[in-house]
Scaffold this active site. Structure first.
Site, PDB file in Angstrom:
ATOM      1  N   ASP A 496      37.505  17.086 -14.986  1.00  0.00           N
ATOM      2  CA  ASP A 496      38.388  16.768 -13.690  1.00  0.00           C
ATOM      3  C   ASP A 496      37.789  17.682 -12.517  1.00  0.00           C
ATOM      4  OD1 ASP A 496      39.838  15.043 -12.113  1.00  0.00           O
ATOM      5  OD2 ASP A 496      41.868  15.491 -13.246  1.00  0.00           O
ATOM      6  N   ASP A 566      42.281   6.557 -10.425  1.00  0.00           N
ATOM      7  CA  ASP A 566      43.674   6.989 -10.589  1.00  0.00           C
ATOM      8  C   ASP A 566      44.461   5.366 -10.575  1.00  0.00           C
ATOM      9  OD1 ASP A 566      43.202   9.389 -11.625  1.00  0.00           O
ATOM     10  OD2 ASP A 566      44.345  10.345  -9.879  1.00  0.00           O
TER      11      ASP A 566
HETATM   12  C1  DGJ Z   1      43.249  13.529 -11.616  1.00  0.00           C
HETATM   13  C2  DGJ Z   1      42.945  12.436 -12.837  1.00  0.00           C
HETATM   14  O1  DGJ Z   1      42.349  11.529 -12.242  1.00  0.00           O
HETATM   15  C3  DGJ Z   1      44.317  12.040 -13.534  1.00  0.00           C
HETATM   16  O2  DGJ Z   1      43.879  11.071 -14.543  1.00  0.00           O
HETATM   17  C4  DGJ Z   1      44.848  13.451 -14.397  1.00  0.00           C
HETATM   18  O3  DGJ Z   1      43.774  13.934 -15.223  1.00  0.00           O
HETATM   19  C5  DGJ Z   1      44.939  14.572 -13.206  1.00  0.00           C
HETATM   20  N1  DGJ Z   1      43.863  14.680 -12.380  1.00  0.00           N
HETATM   21  C6  DGJ Z   1      45.525  15.649 -13.982  1.00  0.00           C
HETATM   22  O4  DGJ Z   1      45.910  16.621 -13.026  1.00  0.00           O
END
Ligand code: DGJ
Length: 756
Positions: A496, A566
């Site tokens: 991430d 997301d």
């Molecule tokens: C952003 C990601 O897109 C989410 O799926 C998740 O992993 C969060 N970060 C976790 O902090």
């Protein structure tokens, strides 16, 4: 899939033949310097010594360039493949329009150095230590090495060389271009702007540009605009790819094109740092596309004897509309870009509890979810954020990559063993490039972040950026990841990256070296990924940046899948996924089934609808299984099993957009068809019925007209009038009716070949 392998094998065999045919041809025709068999799905590069014309033919595309009388490299043709007998006259630079528009601006050059009088977008701009900023590049020599053409250019007086590289993909005709600058002078020089090359389109005034824009939870918005005189700049100044623009473009002829017909020129930059693509219609109505690292706040000091290689800028041509263009790009990504290409692994069905549990991950809770996930056929169980350091929210812990002893008192081992015993493999979330100020790492190394001394350090999500350009930071990040993978049986990392750059200072190096951070950071990121993959070849990686903020052909060389957004609202996803697939293959597009009503829009959607939306990509489950009813498990089990039947077709097949969800459409229909054309799967979605109108008829594409196909509903409803079997011609010409009425309805069906 098997056809794809076959074509690839053919292409490799073609290279074998080339040496024999090359020799024979060479003696017969002294103008041909090298030839690799030329037919569709092969690539050839030919050079005519008399005219100084290079001709690259690959798949269904020809790309022709030549050296003109002032030794500039000039584009002559880019488009549908020509007859091998077609010849080109020796190129001549364009005459300037007037004393105001010199020939350097009107000649369609492949790589423009800023020197003489250049007002168009340059590919290279340098400053020498004596203040001279004039650079005039001339062709010097070339080499042809199989599918790679390299043209060597040199400045008219100084020892500055540029190698232009062209590599053609025999399967798709996509060309890879990159430039390498070499400083053979005795002193350093400063590169203020550098691009990988310029793509010149045939002259025309009816061009339309498509590109992708977005933001967090609203990525992959497809934009269309007519190309007008002037310049459109797509860019990121964020230090990474970003989602405000994505480094992809497609240009077609407005008016004469649709999804599957007409000329399209498309391209994508393989770079995960700040980037820039300019699309310029110049004063004589030529359209040129120039792309590379962003020149904003940029300088790269190239020491004497050093070289700098630009990112790869890929581009291709399709005669089959924007749908054909994206199918070529998908094929290219699967065949040439992704890890393990040309045989990237199929994506397993995964489970991730981020939406239901957030940071509250612990051994018991995750084990309980894993047990439930296993019952519906999940193949990979992923623990997201929260497992390390003092991570109980987003305010602390990033940088401290030790397992949290309260949440996992016995380390990760018991959970991993449990996941394995349930028949799944194990994945883990990391965010290696970041640090919270509230962490042991930051307390120990406050100098490791991007910063300007004495200035504020702007936080995003309470975190700062580690400066990966620093050798010690690079070593730390590699080391902790390597140890994590050595010490735990981990099959998958979700990598991430949840903020963009601010105060991009690198005070540890001399001021004149500091802006190198834009390049060195990304080079180090790639080298870490490459080294990890070499040492841990079974580990797969997802590129995530708070959603789709780091998706490009650079990072995709090292990552097996990407997280597009997301935003997991299954209706919003139709638009997000549609935009995404203009540039990137559904084979890497993770799509979770999450809870309803969604946190995004508070919209209620049936579980079937949510599954069908996610089944258009790489299926994952991100819902709270603790709150599911027995019926939900039954539905999920059935749909996961169905997905596994069609997974290869969705992830590896050809995607057709039958009805677009763009522009507020009430409907959306996609079709994926296997390479051998024996299986097709179609997904249909209705927003809301209105005025008693029935769902539009669905006309399939890409089937074999004379083959009989059996239709089968995956879920949802087919109209009762539909025959059980019919020819490909019938399904394509007569079409299929689905009985969708109401709000947020979905259906899917397969067509399976039953003869020939
Ligand atoms: C952003 C990601 O897109 C989410 O799926 C998740 O992993 C969060 N970060 C976790 O902090």
């Amino acid at each position: 899939m098997s056809d794809l392998l076959f074509l690839r094998a053919e292409a490799i065999r073609g290279l074998g033949i080339c040496h024999v045919s090359f020799l024979m041809f060479f003696f017969l025709n002294p103008f041909v310097s090298q030839m690799v068999r030329a037919q569709s799905n092969d690539a050839s590069i030919r050079f005519d010594k008399e005219t100084k014309v290079f001709r690259i033919d690959a798949a269904d595309t020809s790309y022709v360039l030549g050296i003109n009388e002032v030794k500039q490299v000039q584009t002559l043709y880019w488009g549908k493949r020509l007859s091998m007998d077609d010849t080109f006259a020796a190129p001549h630079s364009a005459s300037g329009n007037s004393s105001f528009d010199l020939s350097t601006n009107t000649t369609p050059q492949e790589f423009v150095a800023w020197g003489g009088g250049v007002y168009i977008e340059p590919d290279l701009k340098v400053t020498f230590p004596d203040g001279n900023r004039d650079l005039v590049l001339q062709y010097q020599s070339h080499t042809i090495d199989g599918r790679l053409l390299t043209l060597r250019l040199k400045d008219i007086s100084r020892e500055v060389y540029v190698d232009l590289q062209y590599e053609a993909d025999p399967i798709t005709g996509v060309l890879r271009r990159s430039a390498q600058v070499e400083n053979k002078t005795a002193s350093p020089l400063n590169i203020g702007q550098i691009a990988s090359g310029t793509w010149n389109l045939p002259r025309g005034t009816d061009y339309r540009l498509r590109y992708l824009t977005g933001r967090w939870a609203g990525e992959w918005r497809l934009q269309e605009q007519r190309i007008q005189p002037g310049k459109t700049v797509l860019e990121s100044r964020r230090g990474s790819t970003g989602d405000q623009n994505n480094p992809w473009f497609a240009i077609d002829r407005d008016g004469s094109n649709d999804q599957d017909h007409g000329d399209v020129w498309f391209g994508a930059l393989g770079w995960s740092g700040s980037w820039r693509i300019s699309i310029e219609q110049d004063q004589v109505q030529q359209v040129r596309v120039t792309g590379g690292p962003n020149d904003f706040d940029f300088n790269y000091r190239l020491a004497a004897g050093e070289r700098l290689q630009t990112p790869n800028f890929y581009a291709g041509y399709s005669h089959d509309g924007i749908g054909g263009a994206s199918r070529l790009l998908h094929r290219f990504e699967l065949g040439s870009i992704l890890p393990n290409a040309p045989h990237p692994k199929l994506r397993p069905v995964l489970y991730n509890s981020w939406e239901p549990t957030g940071f509250n991950v612990d051994e018991a809770g995750q084990e309980s979810l894993a047990e439930k996930a296993a019952t519906i056929g999940v193949e990979r169980f992923v623990v997201d954020d929260g497992w390390f350091g003092q991570r109980s929210g987003d305010k602390a812990g990033l940088g401290d990559w030790n397992v949290n002893p309260v949440k996992f008192p016995h380390g990760l081992r018991p959970l991993i063993d449990k996941v394995h015993s349930l028949g799944m493999d194990f994945g883990l979330w990391v965010e290696p490039e970041m640090v919270n100020p509230n962490s042991d790492l930051y307390r120990k190394h406050p100098d490791w972040v991007l910063n300007f001394p004495g200035r504020p350090r702007t936080e995003g999500r309470n975190q700062l950026m580690l400066n990966l350009a620093r050798p010690d930071v690079r070593a730390y990040v590699f080391q902790f990841l390597d140890s994590l993978l050595n010490e735990n049986d981990i099959a998958f990392l979700k990598w991430d990256y949840n903020r963009n750059w601010s105060e991009p200072g690198w005070p540890a190096v001399a001021p004149e070296e500091q802006k190198k951070v834009y390049i060195t950071y990304v080079q180090n990121l790639y080298s870490i990924l490459e080294e990890l993959r070499r040492r841990h070849p079974h580990v797969e990686i997802e590129s995530c940046s708070g959603g789709g903020g780091r998706v490009d052909l650079g990072i995709m060389q090292y990552t097996d899948e990407v997280w597009p957004s997301d935003n997991t609202d299954a209706f919003d996803r139709l638009l997000i996924q549609d935009g995404f697939t203009y540039a990137y293959t559904p084979g890497v597009m993770m799509a979770w089934v999450t809870d309803s009503p969604t946190w995004v829009n508070q919209r209620t959607l049936s579980l079937e609808y949510r599954f069908l939306s996610s089944m258009q990509g790489s299926l994952g489950i991100g819902a709270d299984l603790n709150h599911w009813k027995p019926q939900d498990f039954e539905t999920a089990k059935k749909m996961v099993a169905q997905y596994k039947q069609i997974r290869e077709t969705v992830q590896r097949g050809s995607l057709y957009r039958l009805i677009s969800p763009q522009n507020g459409s009430e409907y959306s229909v996609t079709e994926s068809i296997a390479e051998d054309q024996k299986l097709a799967v179609a997904f249909a979605f209705l927003h809301s019925s209105q005025m008693l109108y029935p769902f539009p008829r669905i006309y399939l594409r890409g089937l074999k007209a004379d083959v009989t196909y059996r239709i089968k509903a995956l879920d949802g409803k087919l109209s009762t009038g539909s025959p059980a079997v019919a020819s490909g011609a019938f399904w394509m010409q007569h079409g299929v009716d689905v009985d969708l009425r109401g709000d947020f309805q979905a259906a899917a069906f397969t067509l399976e070949a039953v003869s020939k």
